[in-house]
Write a protein that holds these residues in place. Sequence first.
Motif, mmCIF file in Angstrom:
data_model
loop_
_atom_site.group_PDB
_atom_site.id
_atom_site.type_symbol
_atom_site.label_atom_id
_atom_site.label_comp_id
_atom_site.label_asym_id
_atom_site.label_seq_id
_atom_site.Cartn_x
_atom_site.Cartn_y
_atom_site.Cartn_z
ATOM 1 N N ARG A 158 0.777 -1.243 0.000
ATOM 2 C CA ARG A 158 0.000 0.000 0.000
ATOM 3 C C ARG A 158 0.805 1.289 0.000
ATOM 4 O O ARG A 158 0.232 2.363 0.017
ATOM 5 C CB ARG A 158 -0.985 0.020 1.163
ATOM 6 C CG ARG A 158 -1.956 -1.113 1.132
ATOM 7 C CD ARG A 158 -2.965 -1.048 2.201
ATOM 8 N NE ARG A 158 -2.470 -0.406 3.394
ATOM 9 C CZ ARG A 158 -3.069 -0.437 4.551
ATOM 10 N NH1 ARG A 158 -4.191 -1.069 4.687
ATOM 11 N NH2 ARG A 158 -2.563 0.170 5.602
ATOM 12 N N TYR A 159 2.098 1.220 0.019
ATOM 13 C CA TYR A 159 2.930 2.424 0.010
ATOM 14 C C TYR A 159 3.985 2.310 -1.070
ATOM 15 O O TYR A 159 4.546 1.244 -1.295
ATOM 16 C CB TYR A 159 3.626 2.638 1.364
ATOM 17 C CG TYR A 159 2.660 2.979 2.459
ATOM 18 C CD1 TYR A 159 2.214 4.280 2.640
ATOM 19 C CD2 TYR A 159 2.167 1.993 3.309
ATOM 20 C CE1 TYR A 159 1.315 4.607 3.643
ATOM 21 C CE2 TYR A 159 1.267 2.304 4.319
ATOM 22 C CZ TYR A 159 0.845 3.613 4.473
ATOM 23 O OH TYR A 159 -0.052 3.929 5.453
ATOM 24 N N THR A 160 4.284 3.434 -1.691
ATOM 25 C CA THR A 160 5.350 3.461 -2.688
ATOM 26 C C THR A 160 6.695 3.522 -1.970
ATOM 27 O O THR A 160 6.780 3.913 -0.801
ATOM 28 C CB THR A 160 5.215 4.697 -3.594
ATOM 29 O OG1 THR A 160 5.407 5.870 -2.796
ATOM 30 C CG2 THR A 160 3.868 4.738 -4.292
ATOM 31 N N LEU A 161 7.733 3.150 -2.684
ATOM 32 C CA LEU A 161 9.072 3.269 -2.117
ATOM 33 C C LEU A 161 9.390 4.738 -1.853
ATOM 34 O O LEU A 161 10.026 5.066 -0.849
ATOM 35 C CB LEU A 161 10.102 2.627 -3.050
ATOM 36 C CG LEU A 161 11.465 2.336 -2.467
ATOM 37 C CD1 LEU A 161 11.391 1.513 -1.187
ATOM 38 C CD2 LEU A 161 12.332 1.618 -3.495
ATOM 39 N N GLN A 162 8.919 5.615 -2.716
ATOM 40 C CA GLN A 162 9.116 7.057 -2.494
ATOM 41 C C GLN A 162 8.496 7.472 -1.159
ATOM 42 O O GLN A 162 9.106 8.224 -0.400
ATOM 43 C CB GLN A 162 8.512 7.863 -3.633
ATOM 44 C CG GLN A 162 8.710 9.356 -3.460
ATOM 45 C CD GLN A 162 8.192 10.147 -4.650
ATOM 46 O OE1 GLN A 162 7.706 9.581 -5.628
ATOM 47 N NE2 GLN A 162 8.315 11.452 -4.570
ATOM 48 N N HIS A 163 7.321 6.976 -0.874
ATOM 49 C CA HIS A 163 6.668 7.295 0.403
ATOM 50 C C HIS A 163 7.489 6.748 1.576
ATOM 51 O O HIS A 163 7.720 7.454 2.562
ATOM 52 C CB HIS A 163 5.250 6.706 0.422
ATOM 53 C CG HIS A 163 4.497 7.031 1.668
ATOM 54 N ND1 HIS A 163 3.367 7.800 1.673
ATOM 55 C CD2 HIS A 163 4.715 6.703 2.964
ATOM 56 C CE1 HIS A 163 2.930 7.930 2.909
ATOM 57 N NE2 HIS A 163 3.733 7.264 3.698
ATOM 58 N N LEU A 164 7.932 5.507 1.470
ATOM 59 C CA LEU A 164 8.682 4.897 2.569
ATOM 60 C C LEU A 164 10.029 5.578 2.806
ATOM 61 O O LEU A 164 10.517 5.610 3.935
ATOM 62 C CB LEU A 164 8.888 3.410 2.297
ATOM 63 C CG LEU A 164 7.619 2.571 2.314
ATOM 64 C CD1 LEU A 164 7.915 1.155 1.831
ATOM 65 C CD2 LEU A 164 6.992 2.559 3.698
ATOM 66 N N LEU A 165 10.624 6.136 1.749
ATOM 67 C CA LEU A 165 11.920 6.806 1.876
ATOM 68 C C LEU A 165 11.786 8.291 2.201
ATOM 69 O O LEU A 165 12.794 8.985 2.347
ATOM 70 C CB LEU A 165 12.737 6.611 0.592
ATOM 71 C CG LEU A 165 13.120 5.165 0.269
ATOM 72 C CD1 LEU A 165 13.778 5.087 -1.100
ATOM 73 C CD2 LEU A 165 14.009 4.570 1.351
ATOM 74 N N SER A 166 10.577 8.764 2.356
ATOM 75 C CA SER A 166 10.372 10.195 2.607
ATOM 76 C C SER A 166 11.055 10.718 3.873
ATOM 77 O O SER A 166 11.474 11.881 3.885
ATOM 78 C CB SER A 166 8.879 10.545 2.603
ATOM 79 O OG SER A 166 8.199 9.884 3.647
ATOM 80 N N PRO A 167 11.239 9.935 4.938
ATOM 81 C CA PRO A 167 11.992 10.481 6.079
ATOM 82 C C PRO A 167 13.422 10.913 5.723
ATOM 83 O O PRO A 167 13.945 11.867 6.294
ATOM 84 C CB PRO A 167 11.998 9.328 7.084
ATOM 85 C CG PRO A 167 10.752 8.567 6.770
ATOM 86 C CD PRO A 167 10.644 8.639 5.271
ATOM 87 N N PHE A 168 14.039 10.231 4.768
ATOM 88 C CA PHE A 168 15.378 10.627 4.325
ATOM 89 C C PHE A 168 15.302 11.958 3.580
ATOM 90 O O PHE A 168 16.127 12.847 3.797
ATOM 91 C CB PHE A 168 16.000 9.547 3.435
ATOM 92 C CG PHE A 168 16.241 8.264 4.158
ATOM 93 C CD1 PHE A 168 17.401 8.067 4.882
ATOM 94 C CD2 PHE A 168 15.291 7.261 4.140
ATOM 95 C CE1 PHE A 168 17.619 6.888 5.565
ATOM 96 C CE2 PHE A 168 15.492 6.080 4.820
ATOM 97 C CZ PHE A 168 16.663 5.887 5.540
ATOM 98 N N GLU A 169 14.321 12.069 2.708
ATOM 99 C CA GLU A 169 14.127 13.314 1.969
ATOM 100 C C GLU A 169 13.886 14.471 2.938
ATOM 101 O O GLU A 169 14.506 15.537 2.816
ATOM 102 C CB GLU A 169 12.948 13.187 1.008
ATOM 103 C CG GLU A 169 12.657 14.451 0.241
ATOM 104 C CD GLU A 169 11.492 14.316 -0.724
ATOM 105 O OE1 GLU A 169 11.237 15.290 -1.457
ATOM 106 O OE2 GLU A 169 10.841 13.251 -0.760
#
Length: 186
Positions: free
Chosen positions: A122-133
């Motif tokens: 249910r989540y994109t990799l972009q969403h999951l990596l957003s804390p790094f961003e």
Amino acid sequence: MKTLVIVTHPSLETSVINKRWVEELEKYPEKYTVHDLHKVYPDGNIDAKREQQLIESHGNLVLQFPVYWFNCPPLLKKWLDDVLAYGWAYGSNGDKLKNRKTALAVSAGIKEEDYREEGRYRYTLQHLLSPFEITFLYCHADYRSFFAYYGTETEPGENVPGAENEPPTNDLDKSAQDYVSFIDHL
């Protein structure tokens, strides 16, 4: 200036994807410095000042790691906590990452279609990596997104923890070349 690639893989020697990426980067020592955290800090005690000086002596910064429990390996989290300190990376006088081009390179053991809103997780990799961003944005760095190699897991938990599925050699070689191109175009 050279690009610093912080590699965090607890078993790089048995890795398939991350190891191949490192091999490709090491072909160009004039362009990239590969810094393997597990090799440099096998005890997990990070020398924050040394790491800060290493970052300062380079241009771009790339964090390379396998996705672990939809996040980064623990040593990378510790590195972020220790190295991106107040007064250095953020806060008053904390400007060492300001305008520095930063990016991520991740190997994800799960198929790309499972990293979608309508997919299994249910989540994109972009969403999951957003804390790094968000971390890089907070430090006023110039975050440039991520490069990813998706895996082939067909059932949850199918992949051996810490291992990567072995893709066909031509896919792996193309991935390594695409990775170098991604870094070169930050």
